[in-house]
Write a protein that holds these residues in place. Sequence first.
Motif, short mmCIF file in Angstrom:
data_model
loop_
_atom_site.label_atom_id
_atom_site.label_comp_id
_atom_site.label_asym_id
_atom_site.label_seq_id
_atom_site.Cartn_x
_atom_site.Cartn_y
_atom_site.Cartn_z
N SER A 146 2.11 6.87 -12.19
CA SER A 146 1.15 7.39 -13.18
C SER A 146 0.16 8.34 -12.52
N GLY A 147 -0.17 8.10 -11.26
CA GLY A 147 -1.05 9.02 -10.53
C GLY A 147 -0.43 10.40 -10.38
N ALA A 148 0.88 10.44 -10.15
CA ALA A 148 1.58 11.73 -10.07
C ALA A 148 1.50 12.44 -11.41
N MET A 149 1.67 11.69 -12.48
CA MET A 149 1.60 12.29 -13.82
C MET A 149 0.19 12.80 -14.10
N LEU A 150 -0.81 12.02 -13.75
CA LEU A 150 -2.20 12.43 -13.98
C LEU A 150 -2.52 13.72 -13.23
N THR A 151 -2.15 13.78 -11.98
CA THR A 151 -2.45 14.95 -11.17
C THR A 151 -1.74 16.19 -11.69
N VAL A 183 0.84 -1.20 0.00
CA VAL A 183 0.00 0.00 0.00
C VAL A 183 0.87 1.25 0.00
N ALA A 184 1.92 1.25 0.81
CA ALA A 184 2.82 2.41 0.90
C ALA A 184 3.53 2.67 -0.42
N LEU A 185 3.73 1.64 -1.22
CA LEU A 185 4.43 1.82 -2.49
C LEU A 185 3.68 2.75 -3.45
N MET A 186 2.37 2.84 -3.32
CA MET A 186 1.62 3.77 -4.16
C MET A 186 2.00 5.20 -3.81
N GLY A 187 2.05 5.52 -2.54
CA GLY A 187 2.46 6.86 -2.12
C GLY A 187 3.91 7.14 -2.46
N ILE A 188 4.76 6.14 -2.30
CA ILE A 188 6.17 6.31 -2.65
C ILE A 188 6.31 6.55 -4.15
N GLY A 189 5.56 5.80 -4.95
CA GLY A 189 5.58 6.01 -6.40
C GLY A 189 5.12 7.41 -6.78
N SER A 190 4.11 7.88 -6.10
CA SER A 190 3.61 9.23 -6.36
C SER A 190 4.66 10.28 -6.00
N LEU A 191 5.33 10.08 -4.90
CA LEU A 191 6.38 11.01 -4.46
C LEU A 191 7.56 10.99 -5.43
N VAL A 192 8.01 9.80 -5.78
CA VAL A 192 9.15 9.66 -6.69
C VAL A 192 8.80 10.17 -8.09
N GLY A 193 7.55 10.02 -8.48
CA GLY A 193 7.13 10.39 -9.84
C GLY A 193 6.83 11.86 -10.04
N ALA A 194 6.78 12.64 -8.99
CA ALA A 194 6.37 14.04 -9.13
C ALA A 194 7.33 14.85 -10.00
N VAL A 242 1.58 -1.60 -8.27
CA VAL A 242 1.06 -0.53 -7.40
C VAL A 242 2.03 0.65 -7.38
N PHE A 243 3.33 0.38 -7.34
CA PHE A 243 4.32 1.45 -7.39
C PHE A 243 4.18 2.26 -8.67
#
Length: 180
Positions: A99-104, A39-50, A93-94
Motif C-alpha cells: 500500500s505504501g508503494a501505491m500511496l507514493t 522489517v524487510a518485508l515492508m521494503g519487499i512489499g514496496s518493491l513488489v507493489g511498484a 507489514v508486507f
Amino acid sequence: VSIYLPTTLSFVGFGAIVPLIPLTARALGASVAEAALVVALMGIGSLVGALPAGVIADRFGEKKSLVGAMMLDAVCLLICAFATSEWVLAGAVFVIGLSGAMLTLARQSYLTVAVPLAYRARALSTLGGVFRIGNLVGPLMGAAVVTVWGLQAAYLVAAGTSLLAMVVTLALPELPAEPD
C-alpha cells in the motif's frame, strides 16, 4: 493543502510504526533474525507493489487508488495492533509495503496531473519534503504514544492518521481523464 495534508498524515503514521515493527515482532516471540525479516518485508512489499501500483492507478485513477491504499493501510495497521503471532504481523507489514508503494506512486501521479507544468518541479520537490517530514515527525510521535500507552496504541494512532488522510483525500477534486 488538500494534496500535501493527506500525504503528511499518512507518512507521519507510517513513520511512527517503522521503528516499532521489530519491537512488536520480538514481543510476539520472533528471534532477532525473524524480526529483521519482518522489517524487510515492508521494503519487499514496496518493491513488489511498484509495478501493480502503476497499473492500478492507471486503471482506477489516482484518487480512487489513494483512497483504497489508505483504507488497506489502516486495516493492516489494525492487524498489526492486534497481531497474535509474528507471522500475522509479517503478512500485515508486507501488505503495508504494497500500500505504501501505491500511496507514493498515486500521489506523485496525481500531483503531476493536477499541478501546471510551470510549478510541477516545485510541487514534486515539496512532496519529497513532506515524505521526509513524516519520517522525522512520525517516529517522535510514535515514541510519545508508546511511552504513554504502549506499542499497540502506536499502531492504532497510525491507523487513525491513515483514515484521516483518506477522508481528506476524498475532498480532492477528480482529475480529468487523459486521452489515450
